[in-house]
Design a protein around this motif. Structure first.
Motif, PDB file in Angstrom:
ATOM      1  N   LEU A 250     -23.768 -68.432  50.599  1.00  0.00           N
ATOM      2  CA  LEU A 250     -23.968 -69.546  51.400  1.00  0.00           C
ATOM      3  C   LEU A 250     -23.499 -69.395  52.474  1.00  0.00           C
ATOM      4  CD1 LEU A 250     -24.257 -72.030  48.491  1.00  0.00           C
ATOM      5  CD2 LEU A 250     -26.155 -70.621  49.372  1.00  0.00           C
ATOM      6  N   ASN A 251     -22.143 -69.242  52.604  1.00  0.00           N
ATOM      7  CA  ASN A 251     -21.474 -69.355  54.062  1.00  0.00           C
ATOM      8  C   ASN A 251     -21.647 -68.336  54.857  1.00  0.00           C
ATOM      9  OD1 ASN A 251     -19.831 -71.399  53.759  1.00  0.00           O
ATOM     10  ND2 ASN A 251     -18.117 -70.503  52.264  1.00  0.00           N
ATOM     11  N   SER A 252     -22.429 -67.067  54.452  1.00  0.00           N
ATOM     12  CA  SER A 252     -22.886 -66.142  55.434  1.00  0.00           C
ATOM     13  C   SER A 252     -24.061 -66.415  56.221  1.00  0.00           C
ATOM     14  CB  SER A 252     -23.031 -64.768  54.829  1.00  0.00           C
ATOM     15  OG  SER A 252     -23.945 -64.898  53.715  1.00  0.00           O
ATOM     16  N   SER A 253     -24.681 -67.651  55.761  1.00  0.00           N
ATOM     17  CA  SER A 253     -26.168 -68.055  56.118  1.00  0.00           C
ATOM     18  C   SER A 253     -25.654 -68.715  57.484  1.00  0.00           C
ATOM     19  CB  SER A 253     -26.794 -68.797  55.101  1.00  0.00           C
ATOM     20  OG  SER A 253     -27.890 -69.238  55.700  1.00  0.00           O
ATOM     21  N   ASP A 254     -26.578 -68.601  58.482  1.00  0.00           N
ATOM     22  CA  ASP A 254     -26.610 -69.652  59.708  1.00  0.00           C
ATOM     23  C   ASP A 254     -26.808 -71.146  59.370  1.00  0.00           C
ATOM     24  OD1 ASP A 254     -25.735 -67.641  61.568  1.00  0.00           O
ATOM     25  OD2 ASP A 254     -27.936 -67.118  62.194  1.00  0.00           O
TER      26      ASP A 254
END
Length: 136
Positions: free
Chosen positions: A15-19
């Motif tokens: 989730l944190n890697s998504s813009d």
């Protein structure tokens, strides 16, 4: 096959890697430090909710069954233009390689104490799980 010890961390990392999640906070549900403040942006709190596993291979650190990850969504009242449905949709897009077999979303509730709209979500998974050296 999933490594159970890293599942929640991997879920959060995805989730944190998504813009989409750059302006939101994605954390473990019960972090080791308390923050006594009102939220200023949406928070997604992730943890295991349930694990049901049984022996998959005798003498190995391998189990099979299902487990549920809880991702509770807190949207501060002042973030009125963000919907829980949109966040749930984006979670699904970003963790699709986890082979989700079921999703449960609760009715959004108002929490006056946190001054947030709260939506509880559950993501169900099924398959083999490895325990990296831990024999259960």
């Amino acid at each position: 096959m999933y490594n159970l010890e890293n599942t929640v961390d991997n879920f959060i990392s995805k989730l944190n890697s998504s813009d989409f999640f750059k302006d939101k906070i994605v954390i473990r549900s019960y972090p080791s430090s308390h923050k006594y403040t009102l939220l200023k942006k949406p928070v997604i709190a992730v943890s295991f909710k349930e694990i049901n596993l049984s022996e998959s291979a005798v003498g190995e650190n391998l189990k099979s069954g299902n487990y549920i990850i809880s991702a509770n969504i807190y949207i501060p009242f002042l973030c009125g233009n963000i919907s829980a449905e949109n966040i749930v949709s984006e979670i699904c897009k970003n963790v699709d390689d986890f082979d989700i077999v079921g999703i449960k979303v609760s009715k959004t509730k108002v929490d006056a104490l946190t001054e947030c709209f709260v939506t509880e979500t559950e993501f169900s998974f099924n398959g083999e799980v490895e325990f990296g050296g831990i024999a259960l």
